[in-house]
Structure formats: structure tokens, C-alpha cells
Design an enzyme around this catalytic site. Sequence first.
Site, mmCIF file in Angstrom:
data_model
loop_
_atom_site.group_PDB
_atom_site.id
_atom_site.type_symbol
_atom_site.label_atom_id
_atom_site.label_comp_id
_atom_site.label_asym_id
_atom_site.label_seq_id
_atom_site.Cartn_x
_atom_site.Cartn_y
_atom_site.Cartn_z
ATOM 1 N N LYS A 35 14.809 -14.702 8.235
ATOM 2 C CA LYS A 35 14.080 -13.470 8.557
ATOM 3 C C LYS A 35 13.190 -13.069 7.382
ATOM 4 C CE LYS A 35 18.117 -10.799 7.112
ATOM 5 N NZ LYS A 35 19.445 -10.316 7.549
ATOM 6 N N ARG A 130 26.762 -0.274 10.962
ATOM 7 C CA ARG A 130 25.321 -0.384 11.164
ATOM 8 C C ARG A 130 25.116 -0.797 12.624
ATOM 9 N NH1 ARG A 130 21.795 -4.513 7.550
ATOM 10 N NH2 ARG A 130 22.937 -5.965 8.859
ATOM 11 N N TYR A 255 -1.562 2.317 -18.507
ATOM 12 C CA TYR A 255 -1.589 3.614 -17.830
ATOM 13 C C TYR A 255 -0.505 4.544 -18.364
ATOM 14 C CZ TYR A 255 -4.769 1.863 -14.228
ATOM 15 O OH TYR A 255 -5.850 1.373 -13.558
ATOM 16 N N MET A 303 -1.780 -2.778 -11.041
ATOM 17 C CA MET A 303 -1.883 -3.454 -9.748
ATOM 18 C C MET A 303 -2.147 -4.948 -9.880
ATOM 19 S SD MET A 303 -4.396 -2.605 -6.529
ATOM 20 C CE MET A 303 -3.789 -0.951 -6.280
#
Length: 358
Positions: A35, A130, A255, A303
Site C-alpha cells: 500500500k 480501529r 530561515y 523546500m
Amino acid sequence: MSRPASATIHTDALQHNLAEVRRRAPGSRVMAVVKADGYGHGLERVAQALAGADAFGVASIADAERIRATGSSKRIVLLSGFFEPADLSLIRRLQLDTVVHHETQLAMIEADRDPAPLRLWVKFDSGMHRLGFDLADAERVAERIRALPQCAEAPVWMTHFARSDEFEAAATADQVARFDAALECLGGARSLSNSAAVLGWPAAHRDWVRAGGALYGLSVVAGKTGADFGLRPAMSLTSRLVAVNHVPEGEAIGYGGVYVARRPLRVGIVALGYGDGYPRVAPSGTPVLVGGQRAPTVGRVSMDLMAIDLSHLPAAQVGDPVTLWGPDLPVEHIAEAAGTISYELTCGITRRVRFVED
Ligand SMILES: *Cc1c(COP(=O)(O)O)cnc(C)c1O
């Protein structure tokens, strides 16, 4: 030259890991869970490399369709089952097995008038809370399944563990005991174990193990890497140095200026960032490899780029390859630094990263 951010998928490692899962669960058939695009490794290539598995497990019909498009006729199991009646015709057309875990799904099959056969895996909740039918209803659910004319073949009874990665905790043994007690009178195959249970709970292996992470060489066991269990990482994430600069003492890098050089630094800039799937939350000090040597990140991951301290590696220069994780730098260590698990990192590689196989 194209952007150098690459994920190299080691198909021989996938095959080694499948053999290792088989060695650890010799009496069980192996469902290779693929998956989420093969845990981020690329569904088609993973399905091809793991063609020796006994079945594939997926979370969506679209993924099953992609596997069928490769020409594979292997058994494929929809691990969360289906969502609406129309899915049943797709399931038949693609010859999929489906999990049934809820009353609404069972009702859809009961209302279905197509006599073509369906193969079911019936999921019970033994403590994860779940998905799954209540174990107290096991007899009633089994009776309704037996009454389905399109389900002549006996289903596989399954459950899923919440804490099988904790080898010392009682939770998994409790789940096994509850499952066994409730299903005592039902014949047929059983499937309980995910990767962690393959590694740590041999008594839970039974007829089918469902291995995901282990096949990609990933560990979910805290403080351990896949290699600690004889598994080989199936992904290397690499890029290159695109700049090497000098940063004077007292200057901040990146940053937010969160990292301040306490001495003059030789800083390398790597062409890889959170836009590629590297975790932005990984703090300064998270290791990368340059020429086989560790170097720490400095400042925030941005990024497209990240900064590393090369002060102790005077030979490192622009163009040098940088490894963000791989066989020599366990992804588990990066995940730990970022406060997550390795699965989330491999699943999070983005589409602009070039995938190559070796
Ligand atoms: C994802 C999944 C697995 C595989 O879990 P791993 O920890 O990756 O081995 C097994 N069973 C079910 C139902 C799953 O959803």
C-alpha cells in the site's frame, strides 16, 4: 543536468527481505503489503521485485489495478475492504480478495445479486479498536458469511495488532488469546501478524503473515534499525552539494536564523529539502553522509535545499554526492530525529524526486 535529488531502490534488498521474512515465518504464506505506493518505493517496481510473495496487500482498488496492469495475476487483498456496492464489480473484474470488517460491507454483499464468486478476509477487532467486527459476534458473522452463495470458498479470519512492536508488552499476547478464544469453533485459515509480529511473535504467525515494513528493510521497533533484524534497506535517498560557502562566526544560517555559527564554518548546501520529502522538523545536527563521512545539518531544512557543516571535511566540494538515508545511514535514525517513524519518511518522498533502481 537534471536536479540531483534521487531515490535509489535496491530491488535485491526487497528480495533479500522477503527471503528473511520467509525464514522467520517458515510455516506461513506471505502477503507482501504494498500500500501507499509500496511504502513510497514505487508500486510497480516493488510488485515486480516481490513477485515471489504469495499475495499482495493494498489499500485501494486503484493500486490493485496498477498491479494487474503489470500483468500480475497474483492474489491481491484489499486491506480496508470496499466502500460502496459498485466496488464489488471492480473487485470481480480485477479478481481481488477483499477484507470485510464492518456490518455495512456485509450488508452490501448480502444485497449483491451477482453469483460470480468473491473471496473474503473477515477482520475482527481483538483490541486495536480501529477496524473489525466485535469478537463477541464471531459466530453470528461466520454464519452470515457461510450463507452467502457467492462466497463458497472459506474466508481467511484476520485481526491486526496495535502494539506488536513492543516485544515485552502483554498486549499482543492478549490480542492473540482473545482472537483464538472467540474463533475456537471456526475452521479455516488465520492471519494476525504484521512485520513486527513476524519479528517478535512467532506464535502469531499462523497461516498468513502480512509483512510491509520488513520487506522494505524498515524497523518499527524503537531504538532498532532494520539491519538489527537482518533486513536490508531498500531505499537510498541522495543528492549533491550545489554550493560550499564560508560562514563567519556569529552569523546565522537559513530561515529564522535559528542556527548561529559559534566558529567560522565551511557550509555545504545540498539540493534536497522538504519539497522532496525530507522532514522539515529534523533539527540541526541530524546526520547526512558526504563521501561516506557524517556531517550534521545546520539550520532549518528549506523546500529545495538544506545546509550541512563541512568544517571537518575539507576535501568535500561542489558536485559531491550526499546521502540523506540508505544502507550506511539508517532512515530510522533520521525518523527518530524528526519525531516520527521510518515508514512516514519513505512514504513521503515526493514526485519530483527521480527514482532509479539498482
Ligand atoms: C499495513 C498493514 C500491514 C503491514 O504492516 P507492517 O507494519 O508494515 O508490516 C498488515 N496488515 C494490515 C491490515 C495493514 O493495514
